[in-house]
Design an enzyme around this catalytic site. Sequence first.
Site, PDB file in Angstrom:
ATOM      1  N   GLU A 244       0.881  -1.166   0.000  1.00  0.00           N
ATOM      2  CA  GLU A 244       0.000   0.000   0.000  1.00  0.00           C
ATOM      3  C   GLU A 244       0.910   1.205   0.000  1.00  0.00           C
ATOM      4  OE1 GLU A 244      -1.462   2.731   0.560  1.00  0.00           O
ATOM      5  OE2 GLU A 244      -2.895   2.471   2.197  1.00  0.00           O
ATOM      6  N   CYS A 278      -2.924   8.274   3.042  1.00  0.00           N
ATOM      7  CA  CYS A 278      -2.638   7.858   1.665  1.00  0.00           C
ATOM      8  C   CYS A 278      -3.782   8.252   0.741  1.00  0.00           C
ATOM      9  CB  CYS A 278      -2.392   6.361   1.610  1.00  0.00           C
ATOM     10  SG  CYS A 278      -3.524   5.454   2.634  1.00  0.00           S
TER      11      CYS A 278
HETATM   12  O1  TXE Z   1       8.006   5.486   4.703  1.00  0.00           O
HETATM   13  P1  TXE Z   1       8.859   4.168   4.599  1.00  0.00           P
HETATM   14  P2  TXE Z   1       8.262   6.805   5.495  1.00  0.00           P
HETATM   15  C1  TXE Z   1       4.820   8.027   1.869  1.00  0.00           C
HETATM   16  C2  TXE Z   1       4.814   9.522   2.115  1.00  0.00           C
HETATM   17  C3  TXE Z   1       6.055   9.734   2.903  1.00  0.00           C
HETATM   18  C4  TXE Z   1       6.977   8.676   2.353  1.00  0.00           C
HETATM   19  C5  TXE Z   1       8.057   8.238   3.302  1.00  0.00           C
HETATM   20  O2  TXE Z   1       4.887  10.197   0.882  1.00  0.00           O
HETATM   21  O3  TXE Z   1       6.623  10.987   2.712  1.00  0.00           O
HETATM   22  O4  TXE Z   1       6.125   7.591   2.078  1.00  0.00           O
HETATM   23  O5  TXE Z   1       7.496   7.840   4.549  1.00  0.00           O
HETATM   24  C6  TXE Z   1       9.818   0.381   7.248  1.00  0.00           C
HETATM   25  N1  TXE Z   1      12.647  -3.080   4.732  1.00  0.00           N
HETATM   26  N2  TXE Z   1       3.965   7.322   2.774  1.00  0.00           N
HETATM   27  O6  TXE Z   1       9.695   7.181   5.562  1.00  0.00           O
HETATM   28  O7  TXE Z   1      10.314   4.440   4.611  1.00  0.00           O
HETATM   29  C7  TXE Z   1       9.848   1.573   8.170  1.00  0.00           C
HETATM   30  O8  TXE Z   1      10.590   1.282   9.333  1.00  0.00           O
HETATM   31  C8  TXE Z   1      11.541  -3.253   5.474  1.00  0.00           C
HETATM   32  C9  TXE Z   1       2.783   6.756   2.222  1.00  0.00           C
HETATM   33  O9  TXE Z   1       7.592   6.622   6.787  1.00  0.00           O
HETATM   34  O10 TXE Z   1       8.297   3.476   3.441  1.00  0.00           O
HETATM   35  C10 TXE Z   1       8.358   1.781   8.401  1.00  0.00           C
HETATM   36  O11 TXE Z   1       7.876   0.860   9.369  1.00  0.00           O
HETATM   37  N3  TXE Z   1      10.924  -2.231   6.102  1.00  0.00           N
HETATM   38  C11 TXE Z   1       2.149   5.836   3.136  1.00  0.00           C
HETATM   39  C12 TXE Z   1       7.739   1.454   7.051  1.00  0.00           C
HETATM   40  O12 TXE Z   1       8.713   0.664   6.381  1.00  0.00           O
HETATM   41  C13 TXE Z   1      11.429  -0.993   5.958  1.00  0.00           C
HETATM   42  C14 TXE Z   1       2.223   6.032   4.565  1.00  0.00           C
HETATM   43  C15 TXE Z   1       7.391   2.654   6.200  1.00  0.00           C
HETATM   44  O13 TXE Z   1       8.524   3.404   5.974  1.00  0.00           O
HETATM   45  C16 TXE Z   1      12.599  -0.768   5.181  1.00  0.00           C
HETATM   46  C17 TXE Z   1       3.443   6.641   4.982  1.00  0.00           C
HETATM   47  C18 TXE Z   1      13.211  -1.875   4.553  1.00  0.00           C
HETATM   48  N4  TXE Z   1      14.287  -1.746   3.779  1.00  0.00           N
HETATM   49  C19 TXE Z   1       4.254   7.262   4.092  1.00  0.00           C
HETATM   50  N5  TXE Z   1      12.853   0.565   5.205  1.00  0.00           N
HETATM   51  C20 TXE Z   1       0.862   5.242   2.718  1.00  0.00           C
HETATM   52  N6  TXE Z   1       0.917   4.250   1.845  1.00  0.00           N
HETATM   53  O14 TXE Z   1      -0.173   5.604   3.206  1.00  0.00           O
HETATM   54  C21 TXE Z   1      11.901   1.139   5.971  1.00  0.00           C
HETATM   55  N7  TXE Z   1      11.034   0.201   6.423  1.00  0.00           N
END
Ligand code: TXE
Length: 525
Positions: A244, A278
């Site tokens: 997602e 989102c």
């Molecule tokens: O997301 P990340 P972030 C979008 C929004 C935001 C951007 C970055 O635009 O500015 O994403 O947000 C884990 N392997 N959304 O930095 O990095 C991390 O620890 C496994 C849209 O928060 O994607 C966290 O638990 N896991 C969105 C989760 O992934 C890993 C909601 C999300 O982190 C990992 C939020 C790895 N290599 C942000 N690296 C929506 N879909 O609604 C990180 N994580």
Amino acid sequence: MSAVIEVKEGQDELVSYDPATGAEVGRVKQTSAKEVAEAVARSREVFHLWKKTSFADRKALVMKAREVILAEMDEIAHLISAESGKPFGEAISMEIAPVLDLMQYFARKAEKLLKPKSISIGLYALLGRSSKIVYHPLGVVGIIPAWNYPFSIPLGEAVMALMAGNTVVIKPSELTPLVGLKIGEIFARAGAPDGLVQVVTGDGRTGAALVEAAPDKIMFTGSVATGKKIAEAAAKNLTSVVLELGGKDPMIVFEDANLELAAGAAVWGAFCNSGQSCSSVERLYVHEKVADVLTRKIVERTKALKQGVGDGEDVSIGAMSSERQIAIVEDHVEDFRASGARIEIGGTRNRDLEGLFYEPTVITNAHNDMRGMREETFGPTLPIATFRTEEEAIKLANDSEFGLTASVWTRDYAKGKRVAEKIEAGSVCVNEVLYTHGIGQTPWGGFKNSGRGRTHGREGLMELVQPQHIHVNRVALLPDAWWLPYSPIAVQTFRGFARYFASGSIFQTAKLLPQLWKRIRELMK
Ligand code: TXE
């Protein structure tokens, strides 16, 4: 004021801060890769017991967990608000209430949704065969959520996984680890067996370790970049993933729409949770004839919103989650300014408040080539662009790499539905915005870069099971005509299968019977 990892006598700690005040909310462990692997192994052991439980037992656990939540609703809402910055009221309306509804729905309905189903197999049924599908749990489901709905997203996914007979390991976002731990505590207090729901705290490294530990499914919510990394890492073990990945959701307002309602919806859809949903309204396209009136109404409503620390019950707009997130908003707003768009209200951090507050911002004269109309902003901004025709509105809305949700506003329901079906998005509302993630009965997921697979609804439940096809021949008296050895009679029969049986027509198939009988006699010699 974002999450910080502190090294403490060999054991790294993750410190969680309130983004509205900078105060420390608590400290948790940075779980090591070894510990994550152990958690997954433990989860797999528990799975072999849990998969044998009845739906009634699973339902009893989930309903008990609901009671635990209801008994400390305000406490949980305050914790969500403290870690994420969102208003206390919103923690109840947009997280606790919807997930409680999801919990009762899947607790009560999972058995029916996963009941074995017989399949119509056409003419094979005439040969005495029947087929049914039985749904088996997958095993260990790894849940890696983001920080924006730290309670409802992982809890809802966990409940669906458990009702399907799986066990769960959750790796909450490093920005909201205490809310994640709360989920584990709720299940423990509801009487869940040890190891059924485990929570491993830490940053992206812990998430990566969870993927590496090869659970049977990964449910991920986050950015496109991290989603790609996870899909790549999961591929090594052929672990399937549901992703997602956010959106750039358009709201289309036609000239015949109820503009009062559309204005209220746009303000809520763009600014609730400080725009960090989102399915936030990230782009508004309004018919040029009503653009000025709608903009005026939106600006008036925006002026009336109180921004502040989420604890206050009269606060509508809370803090943003992290410095990094607020910096993206600043960057996009600057780009709007530099590209000729007009800031009608907001456009800056809230200087009267100390924490990570960005004022709700309404922008006009926006165009699709501006950065803030293309990249996910994930902040309290509402850029408005105009259109002239229905076709143009659809084209503008679809001109995006994302496709999570969208909304269409019109009093003409036929037009609303017609336009909705032409929008490339996983969920499209007519005269509603954003809230369908709260309807756990409906599938949730995106087209294009907004993700893969679905959470919620029957489709989401199907992601958490493996279907097994059981095929029975009730009259196993004769050999099948397609068995070995082959012969000229066999080949002639196969031609008949292609010509007559494969037509699906019983009358055509009747022509094949003499040849079929000849072939079976040959096989029985
Ligand atoms: O997301 P990340 P972030 C979008 C929004 C935001 C951007 C970055 O635009 O500015 O994403 O947000 C884990 N392997 N959304 O930095 O990095 C991390 O620890 C496994 C849209 O928060 O994607 C966290 O638990 N896991 C969105 C989760 O992934 C890993 C909601 C999300 O982190 C990992 C939020 C790895 N290599 C942000 N690296 C929506 N879909 O609604 C990180 N994580």
